[in-house]
Design a protein around this motif. Structure first.
Motif: not given
Length: 263
Positions: A78-88, A236-239, A222-225, A230-233
């Motif tokens: 989860v932490d890894e996906v959230v970091k990627l979401a932050e960078r994206a 919100l991705v973490a939650q 899958i949900d994380g990617v 989609a450029g989600s916050n």
């Protein structure tokens, strides 16, 4: 490395031998190579006969996976996906092209690469879920051989006992050896029941459990990617991803996130 299977099997077998000693028996009396060869070899060959050669050849890798599999904490993913979401979110989806190279989780890496390549979200969803379906089928076939061996082993042990008793009846003219021969005959049944319930069936259950853990991780990916695409916050991705975790892991993740935010 998760040691549950190794500890469980080793301790269970040790208990069997310990009980043998406590009852005044000799552990060496149940270590009979012919009986063990018949049970293990016969059960494996019977299971192979009921499947395909590919399953039989891969049993060594499956056994190794069951014993030595690494079970990473889900919060790490989860932490890894959230970091990627932050960078994206900060730099754009294409900025993840370099980050993908450092991603260790193979399924996450493939999913991110598909997203970066501009794959339609619905198509990406279908592709990744198809991979989950293929994994479930492959893993089901893998654990099936252990389930079959667990089913055949007790019966093969009985075959060994019958063979031993036939040998006993052939030597009724030697009463001094009858006790030893009868005891040896029942060792095959012992190993049949023991191997089925302390080795083969636990290995099948272990593989099934590992598949469940891996599939849960893949669903989370899958949900994380899709959220990243989609450029989600990121919050919100973490939650969302934490809501997919088991209650204890989700609570631990919440506490870790709160501590990190406070720091």
């Amino acid at each position: 490395m998760d040691l549950a299977s190794i500890i469980g099997i080793v301790v269970a077998v040790v208990i069997v031998f310990a009980v043998q000693i406590l009852e005044g028996g000799n552990p060496a009396s149940i270590i009979l190579i012919p009986s063990m060869l018949l049970v293990f070899g016969g059960a494996f060959m019977a299971a192979m006969a009921g499947g395909v050669m590919k399953d039989a050849i891969g049993i060594g890798k499956l056994f190794q996976k069951a014993l030595l599999a690494k079970v990473a904490p889900p919060t790490k993913l989860v932490d890894e996906v959230v970091k990627l979401a932050e960078r994206a979110r900060r730099e754009g989806l294409l900025a993840l092209e370099d980050a993908v190279k450092t991603v260790e989780h193979p399924f996450l890496k493939r999913g991110l690469q598909l997203a970066i390549d501009g794959t339609d979200p619905e198509e990406l969803h279908d592709i990744l879920h198809a991979e989950i379906g293929a994994k479930k089928k492959a893993d089901k076939a893998g654990k099936k051989i252990f389930e079959n061996m667990g089913g055949y082993a007790p019966t093969v042990g009985i075959i060994g006992t019958v063979m031993g008793l036939v040998h006993v009846l052939e030597n009724l003219d030697k009463p001094e050896s009858l006790g030893h021969s009868i005891a040896a005959a029942f060792v095959a049944t012992l190993w049949g029941v023991l191997s089925a319930n302390l080795i083969f069936l636990p290995m099948a259950a272990r593989l099934d459990r590992l598949t469940g853990i891996e599939v849960d991780e893949m669903e989370l990916v899958i949900d994380g990617v899709l959220a990243i695409q989609a450029g989600s916050n990121p919050r919100l991705v973490a939650q969302k991803l934490r809501s997919l975790l088991p209650p204890d892991a989700a609570a631990a993740a919440e506490v870790a996130a709160s501590n990190k935010k406070a720091a």
